[in-house]
Design a protein around this motif. Structure first.
Motif, PDB file in Angstrom:
ATOM      1  N   VAL A  30       7.262  34.743  27.863  1.00  0.00           N
ATOM      2  CA  VAL A  30       7.367  34.216  29.221  1.00  0.00           C
ATOM      3  C   VAL A  30       8.789  33.716  29.448  1.00  0.00           C
ATOM      4  N   PHE A  31       9.168  33.623  30.714  1.00  0.00           N
ATOM      5  CA  PHE A  31      10.463  33.048  31.089  1.00  0.00           C
ATOM      6  C   PHE A  31      10.213  31.682  31.698  1.00  0.00           C
ATOM      7  N   ARG A  32      10.860  30.663  31.136  1.00  0.00           N
ATOM      8  CA  ARG A  32      10.635  29.300  31.616  1.00  0.00           C
ATOM      9  C   ARG A  32      11.909  28.609  32.058  1.00  0.00           C
ATOM     10  N   ARG A  33      13.037  29.024  31.480  1.00  0.00           N
ATOM     11  CA  ARG A  33      14.279  28.317  31.766  1.00  0.00           C
ATOM     12  C   ARG A  33      15.458  29.248  31.511  1.00  0.00           C
ATOM     13  N   GLY A  34      16.483  29.151  32.368  1.00  0.00           N
ATOM     14  CA  GLY A  34      17.676  29.965  32.205  1.00  0.00           C
ATOM     15  C   GLY A  34      18.755  29.245  31.425  1.00  0.00           C
ATOM     16  N   LYS A  35      19.898  29.911  31.283  1.00  0.00           N
ATOM     17  CA  LYS A  35      20.993  29.356  30.491  1.00  0.00           C
ATOM     18  C   LYS A  35      22.289  29.234  31.295  1.00  0.00           C
ATOM     19  N   SER A  36      22.167  29.223  32.616  1.00  0.00           N
ATOM     20  CA  SER A  36      23.341  29.098  33.476  1.00  0.00           C
ATOM     21  C   SER A  36      23.745  27.630  33.636  1.00  0.00           C
ATOM     22  N   GLU A  37      25.026  27.390  33.787  1.00  0.00           N
ATOM     23  CA  GLU A  37      25.514  26.018  33.975  1.00  0.00           C
ATOM     24  C   GLU A  37      25.518  25.601  35.439  1.00  0.00           C
ATOM     25  N   ARG A  38      25.634  26.580  36.357  1.00  0.00           N
ATOM     26  CA  ARG A  38      25.798  26.255  37.767  1.00  0.00           C
ATOM     27  C   ARG A  38      24.686  26.804  38.655  1.00  0.00           C
ATOM     28  N   GLU A  39      23.746  27.498  38.091  1.00  0.00           N
ATOM     29  CA  GLU A  39      22.687  28.106  38.892  1.00  0.00           C
ATOM     30  C   GLU A  39      21.311  27.621  38.433  1.00  0.00           C
ATOM     31  N   TYR A  40      20.454  27.387  39.386  1.00  0.00           N
ATOM     32  CA  TYR A  40      19.070  26.998  39.100  1.00  0.00           C
ATOM     33  C   TYR A  40      18.162  27.817  40.012  1.00  0.00           C
ATOM     34  N   ALA A  41      16.857  27.786  39.734  1.00  0.00           N
ATOM     35  CA  ALA A  41      15.911  28.602  40.505  1.00  0.00           C
ATOM     36  C   ALA A  41      14.850  27.737  41.170  1.00  0.00           C
ATOM     37  N   LEU A  42      14.692  27.916  42.466  1.00  0.00           N
ATOM     38  CA  LEU A  42      13.585  27.320  43.209  1.00  0.00           C
ATOM     39  C   LEU A  42      12.471  28.358  43.291  1.00  0.00           C
ATOM     40  N   THR A  43      11.270  27.994  42.862  1.00  0.00           N
ATOM     41  CA  THR A  43      10.130  28.913  42.937  1.00  0.00           C
ATOM     42  C   THR A  43       9.002  28.242  43.717  1.00  0.00           C
ATOM     43  N   PHE A  44       8.323  29.031  44.566  1.00  0.00           N
ATOM     44  CA  PHE A  44       7.277  28.492  45.434  1.00  0.00           C
ATOM     45  C   PHE A  44       5.989  29.278  45.235  1.00  0.00           C
ATOM     46  N   ASP A  45       4.896  28.562  45.006  1.00  0.00           N
ATOM     47  CA  ASP A  45       3.593  29.168  44.739  1.00  0.00           C
ATOM     48  C   ASP A  45       2.652  29.010  45.927  1.00  0.00           C
ATOM     49  N   LEU A 180      17.695  18.227  38.557  1.00  0.00           N
ATOM     50  CA  LEU A 180      18.666  19.139  39.157  1.00  0.00           C
ATOM     51  C   LEU A 180      19.801  19.418  38.183  1.00  0.00           C
ATOM     52  N   ARG A 181      19.784  20.593  37.580  1.00  0.00           N
ATOM     53  CA  ARG A 181      20.820  21.007  36.638  1.00  0.00           C
ATOM     54  C   ARG A 181      20.782  22.533  36.493  1.00  0.00           C
ATOM     55  N   GLY A 182      21.823  23.085  35.926  1.00  0.00           N
ATOM     56  CA  GLY A 182      21.878  24.513  35.712  1.00  0.00           C
ATOM     57  C   GLY A 182      20.789  25.003  34.778  1.00  0.00           C
ATOM     58  N   GLY A 183      20.212  26.151  35.087  1.00  0.00           N
ATOM     59  CA  GLY A 183      19.189  26.762  34.243  1.00  0.00           C
ATOM     60  C   GLY A 183      17.778  26.345  34.570  1.00  0.00           C
ATOM     61  N   GLU A 184      17.608  25.303  35.373  1.00  0.00           N
ATOM     62  CA  GLU A 184      16.271  24.770  35.670  1.00  0.00           C
ATOM     63  C   GLU A 184      15.464  25.749  36.530  1.00  0.00           C
ATOM     64  N   VAL A 185      14.180  25.896  36.196  1.00  0.00           N
ATOM     65  CA  VAL A 185      13.241  26.666  37.016  1.00  0.00           C
ATOM     66  C   VAL A 185      12.242  25.673  37.588  1.00  0.00           C
ATOM     67  N   MET A 186      12.365  25.385  38.896  1.00  0.00           N
ATOM     68  CA  MET A 186      11.570  24.340  39.539  1.00  0.00           C
ATOM     69  C   MET A 186      10.329  24.927  40.195  1.00  0.00           C
ATOM     70  N   LEU A 187       9.203  24.285  39.964  1.00  0.00           N
ATOM     71  CA  LEU A 187       7.932  24.714  40.552  1.00  0.00           C
ATOM     72  C   LEU A 187       7.615  23.850  41.769  1.00  0.00           C
ATOM     73  N   LEU A 188       7.481  24.504  42.935  1.00  0.00           N
ATOM     74  CA  LEU A 188       7.115  23.836  44.173  1.00  0.00           C
ATOM     75  C   LEU A 188       6.047  24.669  44.880  1.00  0.00           C
ATOM     76  N   HIS A 189       5.488  24.143  45.966  1.00  0.00           N
ATOM     77  CA  HIS A 189       4.389  24.819  46.658  1.00  0.00           C
ATOM     78  C   HIS A 189       4.628  24.782  48.171  1.00  0.00           C
TER      79      HIS A 189
END
Length: 481
Positions: A30-45, A180-189
């Motif tokens: 599974v993919f849970r977290r990235g390794k970027s310093e300046r990019e993060y992901a907002l995900t909506f379910d 809020l930091r690089g690599g974070e995969v945030m779960l929102l709805h």
């Protein structure tokens, strides 16, 4: 009743508990977290929602932020205009099943239908399919991680309870800003109509998200799609850091596995064979497998009382960590088992609850050489029990042996579980008279004193074990030519 409870435990363990453990805690497949310093992901379910999804898209467009939407198929089918807008504005669309139902409660074929039905909706509206999938509540089953069929399962690294209206916008924003930091995969709805959610909860999420996007802009952090963050996965981490991470993960896996084992022992009242440094635990059971010819006219039949043995996984991990090879590991195990079989014989003799047992048996993938101790090796018939035993033991072997994954790949034809059976009278004949005080003295396989003090016949027997294992290994190698 006990048998039913046992099978329910086995099925839930293999189908649900273990896959959830290895995916959620260890990130297996599974993919849970990235390794970027300046990019993060907002995900909506759970969307699209006719009220809140359009407001969310407006907000993302204002900040030039890209996101990933894991849509529920039935909602997407009702609101195709929102699905098309997500696609047209450059967001990634993933699958969240056709209805919001846990994969633990559905058969594998039903889950596949849910995924296919949702993808069909997405393709019909946008003209493109998707390979990204998030199971409802992030709960995977055995088949999700064993046969992903080209799907990329995406979980998350942080969630905030935004599905409950009681978590106000201010508190929600504080929680989100802490992550809020690089690599974070945030779960929102973006939808509050699913089980356990509040219909008006996305309103607070939108207020908190606006605050997050403003702060992210100030910190020069950028919200990107999951597939963009995934491309950064290679990163530029040093080899030392990577090795350290794997070492930490290995220790965490072992810890989690041992906690599971403690729960299993408590639920089914397994007892240690020896008071100190036991190699296996035992319990009385009724045999439910196929009839087994134990030779000399003795048969093990369905309904017979037996003693079931379970290896101590903590000892297995310790031995596997120092073993130079599979042969070395097998020899160490045979030595230890040999020293503790007398203890088992004594316990059976003095335990009134063990009267009438017909045999002792275990299921193991390490089955080279025990014939010299009086065991017989038998194939497990094809079926659910063999399949689940294979999954469980392969996962265990990956954990206890440093090169377990490589061994399973290289020798997949021979690394299969088998039944190891010994008639109870053979146990008594061979081991009841052995002095039990030798057990602890000979337990440590690294202690060479056992070699010095071993009698000639014991040396001869050990040599035979070596020969049996090596002959079996040679036969396996030859069979693959």
């Amino acid at each position: 009743m006990q048998t039913l409870l046992l099978w329910m435990f086995y099925i839930s363990t293999f189908y649900a508990f273990i896959p959830a453990l290895v995916s959620r805690i260890f990130g297996f497949r599974v993919f849970r977290r990235g390794k970027s310093e300046r990019e993060y992901a907002l995900t909506f379910d759970d969307g699209p929602d006719p009220v809140y999804t359009s407001q969310l898209l407006d907000l993302l467009k204002r900040f030039d932020a890209k996101a990933t939407f894991f849509v529920v198929g039935i909602n997407a089918e009702k609101h195709p205009e929102l699905l098309k807008r997500m696609h047209d504005e450059g967001h990634l669309i993933g699958i969240h099943n056709y209805v919001h139902k846990s994969n633990w409660l559905m058969r594998p074929v039903t889950v596949r239908k849910q995924i296919a039905q949702t993808e069909s909706v997405i393709r019909r509206v946008t003209g493109e399919g998707t390979t990204f999938y998030r199971p409802p509540w992030g709960i995977v089953n055995l088949f999700d991680i064993s046969k992903n069929n080209g799907r990329r399962i995406v979980l998350w690294s942080s969630m905030f309870g935004d599905w409950k209206a009681s978590v106000g916008a201010k508190q929600l924003a504080e929680r989100m800003l802490k992550k809020l930091r690089g690599g974070e995969v945030m779960l929102l709805h973006d939808c509050g109509t699913t089980l356990g959610a509040d219909a008006e909860a996305p309103r607070n999420m939108l207020i908190a998200l606006e605050k997050l996007l403003m702060v992210a802009q100030e910190r020069q952090l950028r919200s990107v799609r999951v597939d963009t963050l995934l491309c950064r996965q290679s990163g530029n981490q040093s080899t030392v850091s990577s090795l350290s991470s794997r070492d930490w993960m290995k220790k965490t896996m072992v810890f989690g596995w041992l906690q599971y084992e403690r729960l299993f022992h408590a639920l089914f009242r397994l007892r240690p064979v020896s008071k100190n440094n036991t190699i296996f635990y035992y319990r009385r059971r009724i045999y439910h497998g196929p009839n087994i010819n134990m030779e000399n006219g003795r048969w093990l039949e369905k309904g017979d009382p037996i003693i079931e043995l379970h290896f101590d996984n903590k000892v297995l991990f310790r031995l596997g960590s120092t073993a130079k090879s599979m042969v070395h590991l097998a020899i160490q195990l045979i030595r230890i088992v040999k020293t503790q079989l007398p203890d088992l014989a004594q316990r059976v003799v003095h335990d009134s609850g063990m009267k009438g047992v017909k045999a002792i048996y275990a299921v193991s993938m390490i089955h080279r050489g025990p014939e010299k101790l009086g065991f017989q090796i038998r194939e497990i018939p094809q079926g659910l029990f063999k399949h689940m035993s294979t999954v469980y033991l392969k996962l265990l072997f990956r954990i206890i042996h440093p090169s377990g994954s490589e061994q399973l790949i290289e020798k997949k034809e021979v690394m299969v579980p088998k039944l190891i059976v010994m008639p109870i009278d053979t146990l008594f004949d061979r081991f009841q008279q052995v002095d039990s005080h030798q057990t602890d003295h000979a337990f440590d396989p690294t202690d060479q004193r056992d070699v010095v003090h071993t009698r000639n016949n014991e040396l001869a027997e050990e040599d035979a074990v070596h020969a049996s294992i090596r002959a079996s290994k040679t036969a396996d190698t030859g069979s693959g030519n």
